[in-house]
Design an enzyme around this catalytic site. Structure first.
Site, PDB file in Angstrom:
ATOM      1  N   ASP A 190       8.211  60.574  59.395  1.00  0.00           N
ATOM      2  CA  ASP A 190       9.706  60.592  60.002  1.00  0.00           C
ATOM      3  C   ASP A 190      10.732  61.247  59.058  1.00  0.00           C
ATOM      4  OD1 ASP A 190      12.286  59.613  60.523  1.00  0.00           O
ATOM      5  OD2 ASP A 190      11.647  57.432  60.904  1.00  0.00           O
ATOM      6  N   ILE A 191      11.601  62.127  59.710  1.00  0.00           N
ATOM      7  CA  ILE A 191      12.337  62.878  58.749  1.00  0.00           C
ATOM      8  C   ILE A 191      13.375  62.119  58.026  1.00  0.00           C
ATOM      9  CG2 ILE A 191      13.936  63.737  60.622  1.00  0.00           C
ATOM     10  CD1 ILE A 191      13.601  66.587  59.328  1.00  0.00           C
TER      11      ILE A 191
ATOM     12  N   ASN B 268      22.482  68.871  69.756  1.00  0.00           N
ATOM     13  CA  ASN B 268      22.747  69.484  71.047  1.00  0.00           C
ATOM     14  C   ASN B 268      24.144  70.127  70.709  1.00  0.00           C
ATOM     15  OD1 ASN B 268      24.980  67.599  72.042  1.00  0.00           O
ATOM     16  ND2 ASN B 268      22.983  66.261  72.141  1.00  0.00           N
TER      17      ASN B 268
ATOM     18  N   VAL C 185      14.998  63.221  67.555  1.00  0.00           N
ATOM     19  CA  VAL C 185      15.349  63.024  66.094  1.00  0.00           C
ATOM     20  C   VAL C 185      16.755  63.003  65.691  1.00  0.00           C
ATOM     21  CG1 VAL C 185      15.362  65.540  65.869  1.00  0.00           C
ATOM     22  CG2 VAL C 185      14.406  64.451  64.002  1.00  0.00           C
ATOM     23  N   ASP C 186      17.647  63.473  66.679  1.00  0.00           N
ATOM     24  CA  ASP C 186      19.250  63.270  66.692  1.00  0.00           C
ATOM     25  C   ASP C 186      19.338  61.837  66.523  1.00  0.00           C
ATOM     26  OD1 ASP C 186      21.611  64.059  66.710  1.00  0.00           O
ATOM     27  OD2 ASP C 186      21.755  64.908  68.619  1.00  0.00           O
TER      28      ASP C 186
ATOM     29  N   SER D 244      13.615  72.093  69.001  1.00  0.00           N
ATOM     30  CA  SER D 244      13.413  72.344  70.417  1.00  0.00           C
ATOM     31  C   SER D 244      12.093  71.964  71.242  1.00  0.00           C
ATOM     32  CB  SER D 244      13.503  73.784  70.625  1.00  0.00           C
ATOM     33  OG  SER D 244      14.981  74.235  70.741  1.00  0.00           O
TER      34      SER D 244
ATOM     35  N   GLY E 244      10.810  68.892  71.609  1.00  0.00           N
ATOM     36  CA  GLY E 244      10.916  67.543  72.411  1.00  0.00           C
ATOM     37  C   GLY E 244      11.288  67.913  73.531  1.00  0.00           C
TER      38      GLY E 244
ATOM     39  N   TYR F   1      13.805  69.602  74.638  1.00  0.00           N
ATOM     40  CA  TYR F   1      14.181  71.094  74.918  1.00  0.00           C
ATOM     41  C   TYR F   1      13.089  71.807  75.397  1.00  0.00           C
ATOM     42  CZ  TYR F   1      19.026  70.410  73.833  1.00  0.00           C
ATOM     43  OH  TYR F   1      20.403  70.112  73.531  1.00  0.00           O
TER      44      TYR F   1
HETATM   45  N1  AR6 Z   1      11.204  62.714  62.271  1.00  0.00           N
HETATM   46  C1  AR6 Z   1      10.635  63.963  62.770  1.00  0.00           C
HETATM   47  N2  AR6 Z   1      10.409  64.405  63.955  1.00  0.00           N
HETATM   48  C2  AR6 Z   1      10.898  63.805  65.028  1.00  0.00           C
HETATM   49  C3  AR6 Z   1      11.398  62.368  64.778  1.00  0.00           C
HETATM   50  C4  AR6 Z   1      11.645  61.919  63.457  1.00  0.00           C
HETATM   51  N3  AR6 Z   1      12.120  60.903  63.419  1.00  0.00           N
HETATM   52  N4  AR6 Z   1      11.525  62.016  66.338  1.00  0.00           N
HETATM   53  C5  AR6 Z   1      11.264  63.042  67.170  1.00  0.00           C
HETATM   54  N5  AR6 Z   1      10.771  64.071  66.267  1.00  0.00           N
HETATM   55  P1  AR6 Z   1      13.619  66.517  69.921  1.00  0.00           P
HETATM   56  P2  AR6 Z   1      14.693  69.010  70.874  1.00  0.00           P
HETATM   57  C6  AR6 Z   1      10.129  65.326  66.961  1.00  0.00           C
HETATM   58  O1  AR6 Z   1      13.519  66.046  71.579  1.00  0.00           O
HETATM   59  O2  AR6 Z   1      13.593  69.333  71.554  1.00  0.00           O
HETATM   60  C7  AR6 Z   1      18.398  65.146  71.507  1.00  0.00           C
HETATM   61  O3  AR6 Z   1      18.634  64.258  72.606  1.00  0.00           O
HETATM   62  C8  AR6 Z   1       9.686  65.450  68.252  1.00  0.00           C
HETATM   63  O4  AR6 Z   1       8.484  64.780  68.416  1.00  0.00           O
HETATM   64  O5  AR6 Z   1      14.383  65.269  69.037  1.00  0.00           O
HETATM   65  O6  AR6 Z   1      15.612  69.988  69.787  1.00  0.00           O
HETATM   66  C9  AR6 Z   1      19.606  66.251  71.000  1.00  0.00           C
HETATM   67  O7  AR6 Z   1      20.714  65.468  71.089  1.00  0.00           O
HETATM   68  C10 AR6 Z   1       9.700  66.927  68.663  1.00  0.00           C
HETATM   69  O8  AR6 Z   1       8.521  67.626  68.119  1.00  0.00           O
HETATM   70  O9  AR6 Z   1      14.652  67.645  69.797  1.00  0.00           O
HETATM   71  C11 AR6 Z   1      19.286  67.225  72.230  1.00  0.00           C
HETATM   72  O10 AR6 Z   1      20.115  66.976  73.325  1.00  0.00           O
HETATM   73  C12 AR6 Z   1      11.082  67.570  67.673  1.00  0.00           C
HETATM   74  O11 AR6 Z   1      11.299  66.298  66.780  1.00  0.00           O
HETATM   75  C13 AR6 Z   1      17.914  67.267  72.105  1.00  0.00           C
HETATM   76  O12 AR6 Z   1      17.449  66.066  72.195  1.00  0.00           O
HETATM   77  C14 AR6 Z   1      12.037  67.975  68.267  1.00  0.00           C
HETATM   78  O13 AR6 Z   1      12.389  66.855  69.563  1.00  0.00           O
HETATM   79  C15 AR6 Z   1      17.356  68.447  71.649  1.00  0.00           C
HETATM   80  O14 AR6 Z   1      16.017  68.662  71.833  1.00  0.00           O
END
Ligand code: AR6
Length: 177
Positions: free
Chosen positions: A16-17, A30, A39-40, A123, A125, A127
């Site tokens: 977990d980051i 975003n 992750v956001d 991107s 997840g 995206y």
């Molecule tokens: N630690 C590390 N990696 C993680 C964690 C964590 N706690 N949680 C998820 N991931 P995403 P995106 C991974 O969807 O695709 C948001 O709503 C996850 O498995 O977080 O860039 C923003 O506000 C995936 O591989 O980001 C934007 O609207 C990676 O992090 C949108 O999502 C990215 O997934 C951005 O989408």
């Protein structure tokens, strides 16, 4: 720099980051910078409401660019917020925009004297960017910076789940050394 030295400066971990003990963590945000899921959401929850307050004052961020804030209740002192591209078909500049996220995040890190930094897989997840392709772009851009006498000592790729870990480990093995 020898391949071994470079390899020691790019780490791949599963986890977990928000728990990483580094100078800065990168957020996959975003364009509003006002929070979201994935992750956001995790970063905002762990940092506390002051993070959202500071983000409001930034007035958003274009895709492919980055902004920096404090980390508040996170173990890391800083958060670098970057906005990855939404994957469409791979022919809408997605690769270049994603590379821009890594480049601008690392440039901001250098400007702020960050020595250790952790990235999520931007991107890949919500995206929908294909992870293997994203991992190659991430490693390419990180490698370029580290080869250029950077003040950044260590970059961690923090992978959420075993599959993500394996994909990133493979990308590092294939591209570094
Ligand atoms: N630690 C590390 N990696 C993680 C964690 C964590 N706690 N949680 C998820 N991931 P995403 P995106 C991974 O969807 O695709 C948001 O709503 C996850 O498995 O977080 O860039 C923003 O506000 C995936 O591989 O980001 C934007 O609207 C990676 O992090 C949108 O999502 C990215 O997934 C951005 O989408």
């Amino acid at each position: 720099m020898s391949p071994e030295q470079l390899e020691n400066r790019i780490g791949v971990v599963e986890g977990d980051i928000t728990k990483q003990q580094v100078d800065a963590i990168v957020n996959a945000a975003n364009t509003t910078l006002l929070g979201g899921g994935g992750v956001d959401g995790a970063i905002h929850r762990a940092a506390g409401p002051e993070l959202l307050e500071e983000c409001r004052r930034l007035g958003g961020c274009p895709t492919g660019q980055a902004r920096i804030t404090k980390g508040y209740r996170l173990p890391s002192k800083r958060v670098i917020h970057t906005v990855g591209p939404v994957w469409r078909d791979g022919h809408r500049g997605e690769d270049e925009l994603l590379a821009g996220c890594y480049r601008s995040s690392l440039a901001l890190a250098e400007q702020h004297g960050v020595k250790t930094i952790a990235f999520p897989s931007i991107s890949t997840g919500a995206y929908g960017f294909p992870m293997e392709r994203a991992a190659k772009i991430a490693v390419t851009e990180i490698k370029k910076i580290l080869e250029r006498k950077s003040s950044i000592e260590k970059v961690l790729l923090v992978c959420f789940g075993r599959n993500a870990f394996e994909v990133h480990q493979k990308a590092v093995r294939e591209m570094v050394g």
